[in-house]
Write a protein that holds these residues in place. Structure first.
Motif, PDB file in Angstrom:
ATOM      1  N   HIS A   2      -0.978   4.205   7.618  1.00 33.88           N
ATOM      2  CA  HIS A   2      -0.235   5.293   6.999  1.00 33.88           C
ATOM      3  C   HIS A   2       1.050   4.704   6.436  1.00 33.88           C
ATOM      4  O   HIS A   2       1.898   4.216   7.180  1.00 33.88           O
ATOM      5  CB  HIS A   2       0.075   6.409   7.992  1.00 33.88           C
ATOM      6  N   ARG A   8       1.937   5.889  -4.718  1.00 35.46           N
ATOM      7  CA  ARG A   8       1.059   4.871  -4.133  1.00 35.46           C
ATOM      8  C   ARG A   8       0.478   3.909  -5.156  1.00 35.46           C
ATOM      9  O   ARG A   8       0.072   2.807  -4.825  1.00 35.46           O
ATOM     10  CB  ARG A   8      -0.041   5.515  -3.307  1.00 35.46           C
ATOM     11  N   LEU A  26      -5.272  -3.034  -1.047  1.00 36.89           N
ATOM     12  CA  LEU A  26      -4.927  -2.056  -2.073  1.00 36.89           C
ATOM     13  C   LEU A  26      -4.136  -2.785  -3.148  1.00 36.89           C
ATOM     14  O   LEU A  26      -3.179  -3.493  -2.838  1.00 36.89           O
ATOM     15  CB  LEU A  26      -4.082  -0.940  -1.453  1.00 36.89           C
ATOM     16  N   GLY A  30      -4.790   4.066  -6.926  1.00 40.44           N
ATOM     17  CA  GLY A  30      -4.532   5.315  -6.224  1.00 40.44           C
ATOM     18  C   GLY A  30      -3.774   6.307  -7.055  1.00 40.44           C
ATOM     19  O   GLY A  30      -3.484   7.408  -6.612  1.00 40.44           O
ATOM     20  N   VAL A  36      -0.150   6.497   1.443  1.00 44.58           N
ATOM     21  CA  VAL A  36      -1.444   5.871   1.697  1.00 44.58           C
ATOM     22  C   VAL A  36      -1.818   6.269   3.115  1.00 44.58           C
ATOM     23  O   VAL A  36      -1.118   5.926   4.065  1.00 44.58           O
ATOM     24  CB  VAL A  36      -1.383   4.329   1.583  1.00 44.58           C
ATOM     25  N   ASP A  37      -2.865   7.010   3.259  1.00 53.85           N
ATOM     26  CA  ASP A  37      -3.377   7.428   4.558  1.00 53.85           C
ATOM     27  C   ASP A  37      -4.870   7.130   4.513  1.00 53.85           C
ATOM     28  O   ASP A  37      -5.674   7.976   4.135  1.00 53.85           O
ATOM     29  CB  ASP A  37      -3.105   8.912   4.793  1.00 53.85           C
ATOM     30  N   GLN A  38      -5.214   5.893   4.874  1.00 54.58           N
ATOM     31  CA  GLN A  38      -6.544   5.403   4.569  1.00 54.58           C
ATOM     32  C   GLN A  38      -7.001   4.378   5.598  1.00 54.58           C
ATOM     33  O   GLN A  38      -6.197   3.683   6.206  1.00 54.58           O
ATOM     34  CB  GLN A  38      -6.484   4.751   3.180  1.00 54.58           C
ATOM     35  N   THR A  39      -8.305   4.274   5.756  1.00 59.33           N
ATOM     36  CA  THR A  39      -8.932   3.245   6.582  1.00 59.33           C
ATOM     37  C   THR A  39      -9.647   2.275   5.657  1.00 59.33           C
ATOM     38  O   THR A  39     -10.339   2.698   4.726  1.00 59.33           O
ATOM     39  CB  THR A  39      -9.941   3.874   7.559  1.00 59.33           C
ATOM     40  N   PHE A  40      -9.483   0.987   5.911  1.00 61.59           N
ATOM     41  CA  PHE A  40     -10.124  -0.047   5.110  1.00 61.59           C
ATOM     42  C   PHE A  40     -11.070  -0.841   5.989  1.00 61.59           C
ATOM     43  O   PHE A  40     -10.789  -1.074   7.163  1.00 61.59           O
ATOM     44  CB  PHE A  40      -9.079  -1.007   4.522  1.00 61.59           C
TER      45      PHE A  40
END
Length: 75
Positions: A2, A8, A26, A30, A36-40
């Motif tokens: 996060h 972003r 990243l 975006g 950015v609230d993301q899982t990679f």
């Protein structure tokens, strides 16, 4: 992860392994959304889990602000 940021699409986010290998997560993608609230998911099978892993974030533009709120890695 996060990351709180006002745009972003300006961010370049890399995961840096203990041996210095850089994995881009990243790259200025975006759009104009905030945060950015993301899982990679990355294949890190060639890396050792031991050592210090770093999250590197660079704002590739000006006039915006932000910070890393939280991140974690599961190996």
């Amino acid at each position: 992860m996060h990351i709180v940021h006002t745009y972003r699409g300006d961010l370049v986010v890399d995961l840096v392994a203990p041996d210095g290998t850089v994995y881009n997560l990243l790259n200025r993608s975006g759009g104009s959304a905030d945060n950015v609230d993301q899982t990679f998911t990355k294949n890190l099978s060639s890396e050792t889990a031991n050592g210090t892993w770093n999250l590197r974030v660079r704002d590739a533009a000006t006039q915006d602000t932000g910070y890393i709120d939280s991140w974690k890695i599961s190996l």
